[in-house]
Motif scaffolding. Structure first.
Motif, mmCIF file in Angstrom:
data_model
loop_
_atom_site.group_PDB
_atom_site.id
_atom_site.type_symbol
_atom_site.label_atom_id
_atom_site.label_comp_id
_atom_site.label_asym_id
_atom_site.label_seq_id
_atom_site.Cartn_x
_atom_site.Cartn_y
_atom_site.Cartn_z
ATOM 1 N N THR A 143 0.844 -1.200 0.000
ATOM 2 C CA THR A 143 0.000 0.000 0.000
ATOM 3 C C THR A 143 0.882 1.255 0.000
ATOM 4 O O THR A 143 0.667 2.184 -0.789
ATOM 5 C CB THR A 143 -0.910 0.002 1.257
ATOM 6 O OG1 THR A 143 -1.673 -1.203 1.252
ATOM 7 C CG2 THR A 143 -1.829 1.201 1.290
ATOM 8 N N ASP A 262 1.243 -2.295 -10.271
ATOM 9 C CA ASP A 262 1.149 -2.919 -8.951
ATOM 10 C C ASP A 262 1.380 -4.417 -9.161
ATOM 11 O O ASP A 262 0.493 -5.141 -9.612
ATOM 12 C CB ASP A 262 -0.240 -2.658 -8.354
ATOM 13 C CG ASP A 262 -0.392 -3.303 -6.975
ATOM 14 O OD1 ASP A 262 0.493 -4.076 -6.577
ATOM 15 O OD2 ASP A 262 -1.417 -3.030 -6.315
ATOM 16 N N HIS A 293 6.575 -9.117 2.068
ATOM 17 C CA HIS A 293 5.908 -10.041 2.994
ATOM 18 C C HIS A 293 4.867 -10.925 2.313
ATOM 19 O O HIS A 293 4.026 -11.507 2.978
ATOM 20 C CB HIS A 293 5.339 -9.302 4.217
ATOM 21 C CG HIS A 293 4.489 -8.101 3.911
ATOM 22 N ND1 HIS A 293 4.624 -6.919 4.583
ATOM 23 C CD2 HIS A 293 3.494 -7.894 3.021
ATOM 24 C CE1 HIS A 293 3.732 -6.042 4.136
ATOM 25 N NE2 HIS A 293 3.044 -6.611 3.193
#
Ligand SMILES: Cc1ncc(COP(=O)(O)O)c(C=O)c1O
Length: 465
Positions: A143, A262, A293
């Motif tokens: 994000t 993205d 992650h």
């Protein structure tokens, strides 16, 4: 020094040994730990007037906190897109806290951590077969990576008409096009004042989440070549569909735009010769988001942005500290202080460096290919079950599926997810794919095996209704 700090210093070996043992117990039994818990915690977490030192906090953690944590880095936590933390990455993460650097600049005065961050960015570019045309940095998650890239994109749009948006604010509405943007990019647009509701929606190809590039061109032809931002998906979250990077790269010949991809987890398809073609052309992008992650299997608090070196001055305009002589002159030296949203920041590259150094290109190729084969296996077993059907083909590492029964499907999917997650053996998250209430199983964890797929199917059959 207060006596409790003194006491902890004297007991440093015993304390760290307790933490080591706790970590080892957890990590070696994670596959049988619950993936979900029904009961709420019982303790009151209040501030003591007199503390009792680190050992008492460890005991309290063991009694009142640890039993209420779920095995989110275990092999059957298939909700969202949840990576698992390799042992090397966990070692790096632990040492990040122990050495506790404030990672800022590469001037040679001070510590090595920013040099290692720059080197780790290069290692990631190499892993993902991207050219050395990008700078990059570590942020907390995809994000914030999307936010960082889009903030520079916003500055670029302003520059096209001689405006400095970082300094003067938004002078006009910015055109931004996308087909299937992740929610975090909408959140980023909200934070940037561009407006999450201002995306110009590009149609997708039939029965796909990928952008219809022909339809995009038709939309663009109605505009008088006004500079814009194009927001692409390098793996959508439900079906892991990819926009056609080569077709989009070709648009650069005729249109003036900032191209952001993205690729939070889909970017790792580049690790495998069998799937790298999905990203062909992405090296022409202006900015790219990658998560650590997720498929890199680094513990939470790890993502990377890549932005083209050619845009470095726009990036400094966006993130510089302008009124702080004590932080130095932003135009004089490279410093992460003036290159991304945070000022003080941890040595976030270290866990990623540990895992890349430990397992290398071949290690990551095997994680990626194995995850995809696990997704394919679950997809096949679901189809054979007679109870579930695929909502979308298994393009890569996510299985998006639903119940065969059509009536009241939404309520039934919801109940299946609730029952499944309450049993605590497998964790999945619900979604809606092309209007169809569905479930998602996302595979990125390095530990997942065929036995986990068998157990997942058993559980899904047990909760079917
Ligand atoms: C494609 C994509 N982009 C962005 C994100 C947001 O990632 P994070 O939670 O790391 O901020 C996700 C999370 O699943 C994602 O799948």
């Amino acid at each position: 020094m207060h006596p409790l700090f003194q006491q902890d210093l004297q007991n440093i070996d015993q304390l760290l040994e307790q933490v080591r043992q706790l970590s080892s117990d957890y990590l070696s039994t994670i596959a049988v730990k619950p993936t979900g818990l029904a009961q709420p915690p019982t303790a009151a977490f209040t501030l003591p007037t007199e503390g009792a030192g680190a050992a008492s906090a460890i005991t309290y953690f063991n009694t009142y906190i640890q039993p209420y944590l779920v095995a989110s880095s275990g092999p059957r936590y298939l909700g969202y897109v949840t990576g698992g933390g390799t042992l090397a990455a966990i070692a790096g993460d632990w040492l990040t806290s122990v050495f506790d650097q404030n990672t800022q600049n590469t001037t040679g005065i001070g510590d090595l951590s920013a040099f290692l961050e720059v080197a780790t960015i290069r290692m990631l570019l190499d892993l993902l077969q991207l050219p050395d045309d990008f700078y990059g940095g570590f942020v907390t998650g995809a994000t914030v990576s999307n936010f960082t890239c889009l903030a520079v994109a916003r500055q670029w749009v302003g520059q096209q008409s001689g405006k400095d948006i970082a300094r003067d604010g938004l002078p006009f509405a910015i055109d931004i096009y996308s087909a299937t943007p992740h929610s975090s990019t909408l959140k980023s647009l909200a934070m940037l004042g561009i407006g999450s509701g201002n995306i110009i929606s590009v149609p997708t190809l039939d029965s796909r989440e990928a952008m219809d590039v022909g339809a995009l061109e038709q939309l663009l032809q109605q505009k008088a070549n006004k500079p814009f931002i194009l927001l692409c998906s390098g793996g959508t979250v439900n079906s892991v569909d990819f926009d056609d990077m080569q077709a989009i790269a070709r648009l650069k010949n005729n249109y003036t735009f900032w191209w952001h991809i993205d690729a939070a987890f889909g970017g790792f398809a580049a690790c495998s010769p069998a799937y790298a073609h999905l990203l062909k052309g992405w090296e022409q992008a202006d900015s790219i988001t990658i998560d650590g992650h997720k498929w890199l299997n680094v513990p939470y608090d790890s993502a990377v942005f890549f932005t083209r070196k050619a845009h470095a001055s726009l990036q400094v305009q966006t993130f510089q500290n302008t009124n702080a002589p004590y932080l130095g002159d932003p135009s004089e030296k490279f410093s992460y202080l003036n290159f991304l949203p945070e000022n003080s920041r941890r040595f976030r590259a270290l866990p990623a460096w540990f895992t890349l150094h430990a397992y290398g290109k071949k290690g990551y190729q095997s994680v990626v290919e194995h995850s995809i084969s696990m997704a394919q296996l679950l997809g096949e077993k679901l189809e054979k079950s007679g109870l579930y059907i695929l909502s979308a083909p298994v393009w890569l590492n996510v299985v998006c599926f639903t119940t065969r029964r059509e009536e009241n499907r939404g309520a039934s999917v919801q109940r299946i997810v609730e029952k499944l997650n309450a049993r605590g053996k497998v964790f999945l998250t619900p979604t809606v794919y092309k209007g169809v209430p569905s479930l998602r199983a996302a595979f990125v964890n390095w530990r997942t095996t065929q036995a986990d797929i068998d157990l997942t199917i058993e559980e899904l059959l047990a909760v079917y209704e």
